[in-house]
Design an enzyme around this catalytic site. Structure first.
Site, PDB file in Angstrom:
ATOM      1  N   VAL A 247      38.027  39.820  36.953  1.00 23.00           N
ATOM      2  CA  VAL A 247      36.864  39.202  36.617  1.00 23.00           C
ATOM      3  C   VAL A 247      35.712  40.155  36.594  1.00 23.00           C
ATOM      4  CG1 VAL A 247      35.056  37.466  36.697  1.00 23.00           C
ATOM      5  CG2 VAL A 247      37.433  36.801  36.982  1.00 23.00           C
ATOM      6  N   GLU A 248      35.140  40.554  35.562  1.00 19.44           N
ATOM      7  CA  GLU A 248      33.808  41.395  35.708  1.00 19.44           C
ATOM      8  C   GLU A 248      32.584  40.635  35.199  1.00 19.44           C
ATOM      9  OE1 GLU A 248      33.099  44.744  36.280  1.00 19.44           O
ATOM     10  OE2 GLU A 248      34.907  45.568  36.880  1.00 19.44           O
TER      11      GLU A 248
END
Ligand SMILES: [Zn+2]
Length: 273
Positions: A247-248
């Site tokens: 997840v960014e």
């Protein structure tokens, strides 16, 4: 047991796991944030109470309204700071989710996200583990790397390179602590949270639906599977063959919007797990 206060590195036999579940459940009533030392105290108490009492406590704590989070020290940073994992006490869970945040200490929105996730109600049957600050020395100084100036997300032993991965593969205690946790838990899915590239990727294609659930709820794009040399998320899948998601988030800062977006993402993943 873990007399040195840290998780063991070898596989834990089932009888020990059962005993550990019972003592964790027994300790949970009194221990919220005391960590392993307090949990060991709970184990002593368990011996005094006897197994039948402990079983009753375990059953009681297994009901959703008595769910608790406990802190476990899973390792120690280069400068001696504890690396802490928070877990739900769910002795009967068949699935587990591990979330690792703040591998990079300069991604300032990520640790608050990790802390926020420990307030999310976890569905029955799922054991959740959250590491809000995987790199406590980097977090303390606001630097990407750890105290020895090693980028921990290049230090994992998958396509490790000395160009940017530290002196040797898994040379850093922070890397070792995370590897040990993944190896022992073998989570149903592990989520690694970074910033600020604004996407979610299923490193393992088999969990694309979970990555898309998080992305959709958090308002982030879904990207095809990534592979990062020396990366924890990539090592989890490519070496350990365990489902892994990257997840960014959207900025390097903390914001209420960012935190609530990832809370929604985590809730969506749990619902889809
Ligand atoms: Zn990062």
């Amino acid at each position: 047991m873990c007399g040195d206060g840290e998780l063991r590195t070898e596989p834990i036999p089932e009888r020990v796991l059962t005993r550990r579940r019972l003592f964790l459940a027994a300790a949970a009533g009194a221990v919220m944030t005391g960590g392993v030392a307090a949990a060991e105290g709970g184990f002593d108490q368990l011996r005094g109470d006897g197994l039948a009492t402990a079983r009753k406590r375990a059953e009681r704590l297994a009901t959703p309204d008595r769910r608790r989070w406990e802190a476990h020290r899973i390792g120690t940073s280069v400068e001696g700071r504890p690396i802490v994992a928070h877990r739900t006490v769910r002795p009967d869970s068949r699935k587990s989710v591990l979330v690792v945040a703040a591998v990079h200490g300069d991604e300032r929105g990520v640790a608050p996200v990790g802390v926020e996730l420990t307030t999310v109600p976890i569905p029955t049957g799922i054991d959740a583990w959250i590491v809000p600050v995987a790199n406590p020395d980097g977090w303390a100084r606001g630097s990407r790397n750890n105290a020895r100036d090693v980028d921990l997300n290049r230090n994992f032993p998958w396509w490790w390179t000395r160009a940017d991965g530290g002196p040797t593969p898994a040379s850093e205690p922070e890397t070792q602590a995370l590897m040990t946790l993944v190896e022992q838990l073998r989570p149903t899915v592990t989520v690694w949270i970074h910033q600020p590239y604004e996407y979610v990727s299923a490193v393992d294609p088999s969990v694309e639906h979970l990555a898309r659930a998080w992305a959709g709820a958090a308002g982030l794009a879904y990207e095809p599977p990534i592979a990062q040399h020396g990366g924890g998320e990539t090592w989890t899948y490519k070496t350990m063959r365990l489902p892994s998601i990257l997840v960014e988030g959207t900025t390097r800062d903390t914001s209420a919007d960012e935190t609530s977006a990832h809370r929604r993402g985590f809730e969506a993943l749990l619902a889809a797990l």
